[in-house]
Scaffold this motif. Sequence first.
Motif, PDB file in Angstrom:
ATOM      1  N   ALA A 152       0.831  -1.200   0.000  1.00  0.00           N
ATOM      2  CA  ALA A 152       0.000   0.000   0.000  1.00  0.00           C
ATOM      3  C   ALA A 152       0.867   1.251   0.000  1.00  0.00           C
ATOM      4  CB  ALA A 152      -0.923  -0.015   1.206  1.00  0.00           C
ATOM      5  N   PHE A 153       1.950   1.230   0.787  1.00  0.00           N
ATOM      6  CA  PHE A 153       2.835   2.389   0.839  1.00  0.00           C
ATOM      7  C   PHE A 153       3.535   2.601  -0.496  1.00  0.00           C
ATOM      8  CE2 PHE A 153       7.044   4.255   1.479  1.00  0.00           C
ATOM      9  CZ  PHE A 153       6.672   5.486   1.984  1.00  0.00           C
ATOM     10  N   ALA A 154       4.020   1.504  -1.090  1.00  0.00           N
ATOM     11  CA  ALA A 154       4.715   1.615  -2.377  1.00  0.00           C
ATOM     12  C   ALA A 154       3.788   2.184  -3.432  1.00  0.00           C
ATOM     13  CB  ALA A 154       5.237   0.254  -2.813  1.00  0.00           C
ATOM     14  N   GLY A 155       2.560   1.709  -3.422  1.00  0.00           N
ATOM     15  CA  GLY A 155       1.610   2.196  -4.413  1.00  0.00           C
ATOM     16  C   GLY A 155       1.182   3.631  -4.169  1.00  0.00           C
ATOM     17  N   TYR A 172      -3.002   8.717  -5.797  1.00  0.00           N
ATOM     18  CA  TYR A 172      -2.892   9.261  -4.460  1.00  0.00           C
ATOM     19  C   TYR A 172      -4.168   9.019  -3.668  1.00  0.00           C
ATOM     20  CZ  TYR A 172       1.406  11.500  -5.867  1.00  0.00           C
ATOM     21  OH  TYR A 172       2.685  11.711  -6.288  1.00  0.00           O
ATOM     22  N   ALA A 173      -3.988   8.895  -2.387  1.00  0.00           N
ATOM     23  CA  ALA A 173      -5.138   8.637  -1.518  1.00  0.00           C
ATOM     24  C   ALA A 173      -6.144   9.778  -1.632  1.00  0.00           C
ATOM     25  CB  ALA A 173      -4.664   8.488  -0.083  1.00  0.00           C
ATOM     26  N   ALA A 174      -7.348   9.420  -1.997  1.00  0.00           N
ATOM     27  CA  ALA A 174      -8.420  10.400  -2.110  1.00  0.00           C
ATOM     28  C   ALA A 174      -9.297  10.295  -0.876  1.00  0.00           C
ATOM     29  CB  ALA A 174      -9.232  10.143  -3.376  1.00  0.00           C
ATOM     30  N   GLY A 175      -9.486  11.417  -0.201  1.00  0.00           N
ATOM     31  CA  GLY A 175     -10.339  11.406   0.990  1.00  0.00           C
ATOM     32  C   GLY A 175      -9.791  10.529   2.094  1.00  0.00           C
ATOM     33  N   GLY A 176      -8.464  10.399   2.182  1.00  0.00           N
ATOM     34  CA  GLY A 176      -7.853   9.598   3.235  1.00  0.00           C
ATOM     35  C   GLY A 176      -7.952   8.109   3.020  1.00  0.00           C
ATOM     36  N   GLU A 177      -8.140   7.675   1.765  1.00  0.00           N
ATOM     37  CA  GLU A 177      -8.254   6.248   1.464  1.00  0.00           C
ATOM     38  C   GLU A 177      -7.256   5.830   0.382  1.00  0.00           C
ATOM     39  OE1 GLU A 177     -12.317   5.566   0.354  1.00  0.00           O
ATOM     40  OE2 GLU A 177     -12.978   5.489   2.437  1.00  0.00           O
ATOM     41  N   ALA A 213      -6.302 -13.852   4.698  1.00  0.00           N
ATOM     42  CA  ALA A 213      -5.054 -13.350   5.298  1.00  0.00           C
ATOM     43  C   ALA A 213      -4.773 -11.916   4.849  1.00  0.00           C
ATOM     44  CB  ALA A 213      -3.892 -14.258   4.927  1.00  0.00           C
ATOM     45  N   THR A 214      -5.010 -11.639   3.572  1.00  0.00           N
ATOM     46  CA  THR A 214      -4.795 -10.288   3.049  1.00  0.00           C
ATOM     47  C   THR A 214      -5.742  -9.299   3.714  1.00  0.00           C
ATOM     48  OG1 THR A 214      -4.104 -11.208   0.927  1.00  0.00           O
ATOM     49  CG2 THR A 214      -4.715  -8.889   0.941  1.00  0.00           C
ATOM     50  N   LEU A 215      -7.019  -9.667   3.817  1.00  0.00           N
ATOM     51  CA  LEU A 215      -7.995  -8.782   4.453  1.00  0.00           C
ATOM     52  C   LEU A 215      -7.692  -8.579   5.939  1.00  0.00           C
ATOM     53  CD1 LEU A 215     -11.276 -10.002   2.710  1.00  0.00           C
ATOM     54  CD2 LEU A 215      -9.924  -7.947   2.209  1.00  0.00           C
ATOM     55  N   LEU A 216      -7.211  -9.634   6.601  1.00  0.00           N
ATOM     56  CA  LEU A 216      -6.829  -9.511   8.006  1.00  0.00           C
ATOM     57  C   LEU A 216      -5.654  -8.542   8.169  1.00  0.00           C
ATOM     58  CD1 LEU A 216      -7.051 -10.381  10.983  1.00  0.00           C
ATOM     59  CD2 LEU A 216      -5.520 -12.289  10.434  1.00  0.00           C
ATOM     60  N   ALA A 217      -4.668  -8.663   7.282  1.00  0.00           N
ATOM     61  CA  ALA A 217      -3.512  -7.760   7.344  1.00  0.00           C
ATOM     62  C   ALA A 217      -3.951  -6.308   7.127  1.00  0.00           C
ATOM     63  CB  ALA A 217      -2.481  -8.165   6.300  1.00  0.00           C
ATOM     64  N   ILE A 218      -4.839  -6.084   6.184  1.00  0.00           N
ATOM     65  CA  ILE A 218      -5.349  -4.732   5.922  1.00  0.00           C
ATOM     66  C   ILE A 218      -6.111  -4.212   7.136  1.00  0.00           C
ATOM     67  CG2 ILE A 218      -7.001  -3.417   4.521  1.00  0.00           C
ATOM     68  CD1 ILE A 218      -6.100  -5.228   2.132  1.00  0.00           C
ATOM     69  N   GLU A 219      -6.929  -5.069   7.720  1.00  0.00           N
ATOM     70  CA  GLU A 219      -7.690  -4.700   8.918  1.00  0.00           C
ATOM     71  C   GLU A 219      -6.745  -4.304  10.058  1.00  0.00           C
ATOM     72  OE1 GLU A 219     -10.208  -7.346  11.978  1.00  0.00           O
ATOM     73  OE2 GLU A 219     -10.948  -7.452   9.915  1.00  0.00           O
ATOM     74  N   GLU A 220      -5.682  -5.069  10.239  1.00  0.00           N
ATOM     75  CA  GLU A 220      -4.727  -4.778  11.318  1.00  0.00           C
ATOM     76  C   GLU A 220      -3.974  -3.477  11.058  1.00  0.00           C
ATOM     77  OE1 GLU A 220      -2.287  -8.264  11.756  1.00  0.00           O
ATOM     78  OE2 GLU A 220      -3.812  -9.326  12.912  1.00  0.00           O
ATOM     79  N   ALA A 233      -6.315  -0.653  11.786  1.00  0.00           N
ATOM     80  CA  ALA A 233      -6.548  -0.519  13.227  1.00  0.00           C
ATOM     81  C   ALA A 233      -5.437   0.265  13.923  1.00  0.00           C
ATOM     82  CB  ALA A 233      -6.690  -1.896  13.866  1.00  0.00           C
ATOM     83  N   THR A 234      -4.259   0.293  13.301  1.00  0.00           N
ATOM     84  CA  THR A 234      -3.140   1.047  13.890  1.00  0.00           C
ATOM     85  C   THR A 234      -2.935   2.404  13.212  1.00  0.00           C
ATOM     86  OG1 THR A 234      -1.528  -0.048  12.449  1.00  0.00           O
ATOM     87  CG2 THR A 234      -1.943  -1.064  14.600  1.00  0.00           C
ATOM     88  N   GLY A 235      -3.934   2.845  12.460  1.00  0.00           N
ATOM     89  CA  GLY A 235      -3.847   4.184  11.867  1.00  0.00           C
ATOM     90  C   GLY A 235      -3.636   4.212  10.366  1.00  0.00           C
ATOM     91  N   GLY A 236      -3.573   3.057   9.747  1.00  0.00           N
ATOM     92  CA  GLY A 236      -3.412   3.009   8.285  1.00  0.00           C
ATOM     93  C   GLY A 236      -2.000   3.350   7.834  1.00  0.00           C
ATOM     94  N   ILE A 237      -1.891   3.873   6.642  1.00  0.00           N
ATOM     95  CA  ILE A 237      -0.599   4.266   6.063  1.00  0.00           C
ATOM     96  C   ILE A 237      -0.562   5.787   6.005  1.00  0.00           C
ATOM     97  CG2 ILE A 237       0.880   4.157   4.017  1.00  0.00           C
ATOM     98  CD1 ILE A 237       0.509   1.429   5.267  1.00  0.00           C
ATOM     99  N   LYS A 238       0.302   6.369   6.791  1.00  0.00           N
ATOM    100  CA  LYS A 238       0.421   7.836   6.872  1.00  0.00           C
ATOM    101  C   LYS A 238      -0.947   8.478   7.104  1.00  0.00           C
ATOM    102  CE  LYS A 238       4.589   8.593   4.179  1.00  0.00           C
ATOM    103  NZ  LYS A 238       5.193   9.362   3.100  1.00  0.00           N
ATOM    104  N   GLY A 239      -1.743   7.821   7.943  1.00  0.00           N
ATOM    105  CA  GLY A 239      -3.056   8.343   8.286  1.00  0.00           C
ATOM    106  C   GLY A 239      -4.154   8.013   7.291  1.00  0.00           C
TER     107      GLY A 239
END
Length: 197
Positions: free
Chosen positions: A17-20, A35-40, A63-70, A73-79
């Motif tokens: 997600a960060f690389a993209g 670029y993230a639109a509306g914080g997504e 597993a992929t969805l669980l990783a995204i969820e986790e 839960a910790t604030g995403g990528i750069k918010g």
Amino acid sequence: MSISRRTLLRNTAALGAFAGAGLPHIWIKNADLAYAAGGEIKVGVLFSLTGTTAIIEESLNKATLLAIEEINATGGIKGSKIVPIVEDPASDPATFSEKARKLVVGDKCVSVFGSYTSASRKAVLPVFERQNNLYWYPTLYEGRECSKNVIYTGAVPNQQQDEFVPWLVKKFGKKFYLIGSNYIYPKEENKLLQEAA
């Protein structure tokens, strides 16, 4: 140093997600759309939920969805929150290609995680290379392929067989059979074993 499977998956998803999102000009032609639109941050999840390979790919999807969820839960990528766009290619290589194109071109996903078979990976490869997007392939593969648009996370045959085959030959001799289906991976595995034995 050991790392748990969950930590590896979580870090891999975060990196994707960060690389993209952080470096979209490297991965896709229309960088302004990534670029993230509306914080997504939209990422594609392309695993079969139906068909012959669903029994394996469903766990990769979860597993992929669980990783995204986790990560979220910790604030995403750069918010920014990671938003998974899930598609079911139904264990069909042609459908994989169609769904990959939808995720990259239609949904503007910055990166896609998906597939299990070599045939499905080879079916989506032209989409990611043409669109200069990033694809994460989460399982072992036969090697003899390298693309700047694919992150291959699994072992190749020589990494699995370099130790095993010499032991097998020493213990049982040079005559043995490898049984498999008429498919890319078993064919490449056989080639490697012939070289190693």
